[in-house]
Write a protein that holds these residues in place. Structure first.
Motif, PDB file in Angstrom:
ATOM      1  N   VAL A  33      40.916  43.970  28.846  1.00  0.00           N
ATOM      2  CA  VAL A  33      40.911  45.381  28.440  1.00  0.00           C
ATOM      3  C   VAL A  33      39.537  45.760  27.881  1.00  0.00           C
ATOM      4  O   VAL A  33      38.994  46.829  28.207  1.00  0.00           O
ATOM      5  N   LEU A  34      38.942  44.897  27.079  1.00  0.00           N
ATOM      6  CA  LEU A  34      37.633  45.188  26.495  1.00  0.00           C
ATOM      7  C   LEU A  34      36.547  45.265  27.564  1.00  0.00           C
ATOM      8  O   LEU A  34      35.652  46.123  27.493  1.00  0.00           O
ATOM      9  N   ILE A  35      36.634  44.394  28.563  1.00  0.00           N
ATOM     10  CA  ILE A  35      35.636  44.427  29.637  1.00  0.00           C
ATOM     11  C   ILE A  35      35.800  45.679  30.483  1.00  0.00           C
ATOM     12  O   ILE A  35      34.810  46.279  30.933  1.00  0.00           O
ATOM     13  N   MET A  36      37.043  46.100  30.711  1.00  0.00           N
ATOM     14  CA  MET A  36      37.267  47.331  31.461  1.00  0.00           C
ATOM     15  C   MET A  36      36.692  48.532  30.712  1.00  0.00           C
ATOM     16  O   MET A  36      36.156  49.465  31.318  1.00  0.00           O
ATOM     17  N   ALA A  37      36.780  48.473  29.381  1.00  0.00           N
ATOM     18  CA  ALA A  37      36.251  49.579  28.573  1.00  0.00           C
ATOM     19  C   ALA A  37      34.739  49.515  28.470  1.00  0.00           C
ATOM     20  O   ALA A  37      34.067  50.551  28.468  1.00  0.00           O
ATOM     21  N   LYS A  38      34.206  48.277  28.400  1.00  0.00           N
ATOM     22  CA  LYS A  38      32.764  48.112  28.258  1.00  0.00           C
ATOM     23  C   LYS A  38      32.331  46.899  29.074  1.00  0.00           C
ATOM     24  O   LYS A  38      32.376  45.761  28.585  1.00  0.00           O
ATOM     25  N   PRO A  39      31.916  47.088  30.319  1.00  0.00           N
ATOM     26  CA  PRO A  39      31.611  45.962  31.212  1.00  0.00           C
ATOM     27  C   PRO A  39      30.580  44.983  30.647  1.00  0.00           C
ATOM     28  O   PRO A  39      30.673  43.782  30.910  1.00  0.00           O
ATOM     29  N   ASN A  40      29.638  45.458  29.882  1.00  0.00           N
ATOM     30  CA  ASN A  40      28.608  44.569  29.341  1.00  0.00           C
ATOM     31  C   ASN A  40      29.168  43.570  28.331  1.00  0.00           C
ATOM     32  O   ASN A  40      28.493  42.597  27.968  1.00  0.00           O
ATOM     33  N   PHE A  41      30.391  43.811  27.892  1.00  0.00           N
ATOM     34  CA  PHE A  41      31.009  42.925  26.917  1.00  0.00           C
ATOM     35  C   PHE A  41      31.177  41.513  27.478  1.00  0.00           C
ATOM     36  O   PHE A  41      31.175  40.528  26.734  1.00  0.00           O
TER      37      PHE A  41
END
Length: 262
Positions: A33-41
């Protein structure tokens, strides 16, 4: 290996994490979910040996790296990982699963340090799948949610792909595969040897049975009993008796009617 684990469990078993796979799958879902929200994560999570000393969370976060960026496939991957780990924990107990996963993680970390290449959790989770397939070879799943297939055949296919990537992969990939398979063999060498011996015993027994059957001559067909007076035959349904009365002298085979009245 099992005896060593039993001794360690008596001393350290209270520290084992129950439902370890649930935490791993939950972490993978959160990271997805975090990567979908912020790919650079995603760049902050891999086990990069050049950055990990200054960013120590990388020693842990790479274990939760999602195996896919596609929503459908990640749902399947999360369910499959949970299924594998839950069944292994039920079969092994929490402590043995913890040790298996910890040794795999330490091996992956060592591979990253030796090769100076970033590592993820893919090969570690693959070794978890091989463990599941070895213990539950006939477990049936549905490929593409349609085609039923037993896990042992998927494991053989996966092993072929692992061998292919070991040949064409970089030094880091080779090292990660080597430690993952080494961890698997550490736990299952005795089990595999036992399976091989059991298979050899079955083959020897089958060979002996076939040799015995071949050496036994076929039974000769017994002659059908026939009434000595009227010629009625037992295989035609006649009730043939053996009569040894004084009148007959020597025993004779007679039908029931002539045995009573002759």
């Amino acid at each position: 290996m099992d005896r060593l684990l039993q001794r360690l469990e008596r001393r350290l078993g209270r520290f084992a994490i129950e439902r370890l796979t649930t935490f791993i799958v939950g972490g993978m879902a959160l990271v997805f979910v975090l990567i979908m929200a912020k790919p650079n994560f995603a760049d902050l999570l891999t086990l990069d040996p050049a950055l990990a000393p200054k960013q120590p969370w990388r020693f842990v976060t790479y274990l939760f790296f999602p195996t896919s960026q596609n929503l459908i496939w990640i749902l399947f991957a999360l369910y499959w990982t949970w299924l594998i780990g839950t069944n292994l924990e039920q079969e092994w107990g929490a402590f043995k699963l913890n040790v298996y996963y910890l040794l795999g993680a330490l091996g992956t970390t060592a591979a990253a340090w030796i090769t100076h290449e970033p590592q993820g959790n893919f090969w570690l989770n693959t070794s978890l799948f091989f463990a599941f397939a070895t213990i539950f070879p006939n477990y049936e799943m549905y490929l593409f949610f349609i085609i039923p297939i037993r896990v042992k055949w998927l494991a053989l296919l996966s092993f072929g792909l692992v061998a292919f990537y070991f040949v064409i992969g970089s030094f880091g990939v080779k090292a990660a595969i080597a430690v993952a398979l080494g961890n698997y063999l550490l736990f299952f060498t005795g089990h595999l040897i036992g399976l091989a011996r059991g298979r050899q015993t079955q083959l020897r027994q089958a060979t002996r049975r076939s040799q015995i059957r071949a050496s036994v001559p076929p039974k000769a067909e017994t002659a059908a009993r026939t009434c000595a007076i009227c010629g009625a035959r037992q295989d035609d349904g006649a009730d043939i008796r053996v009569c040894s009365c004084d009148k007959c002298g020597t025993p004779r085979e007679l039908c029931l009617e002539h045995a009573r009245n002759h």
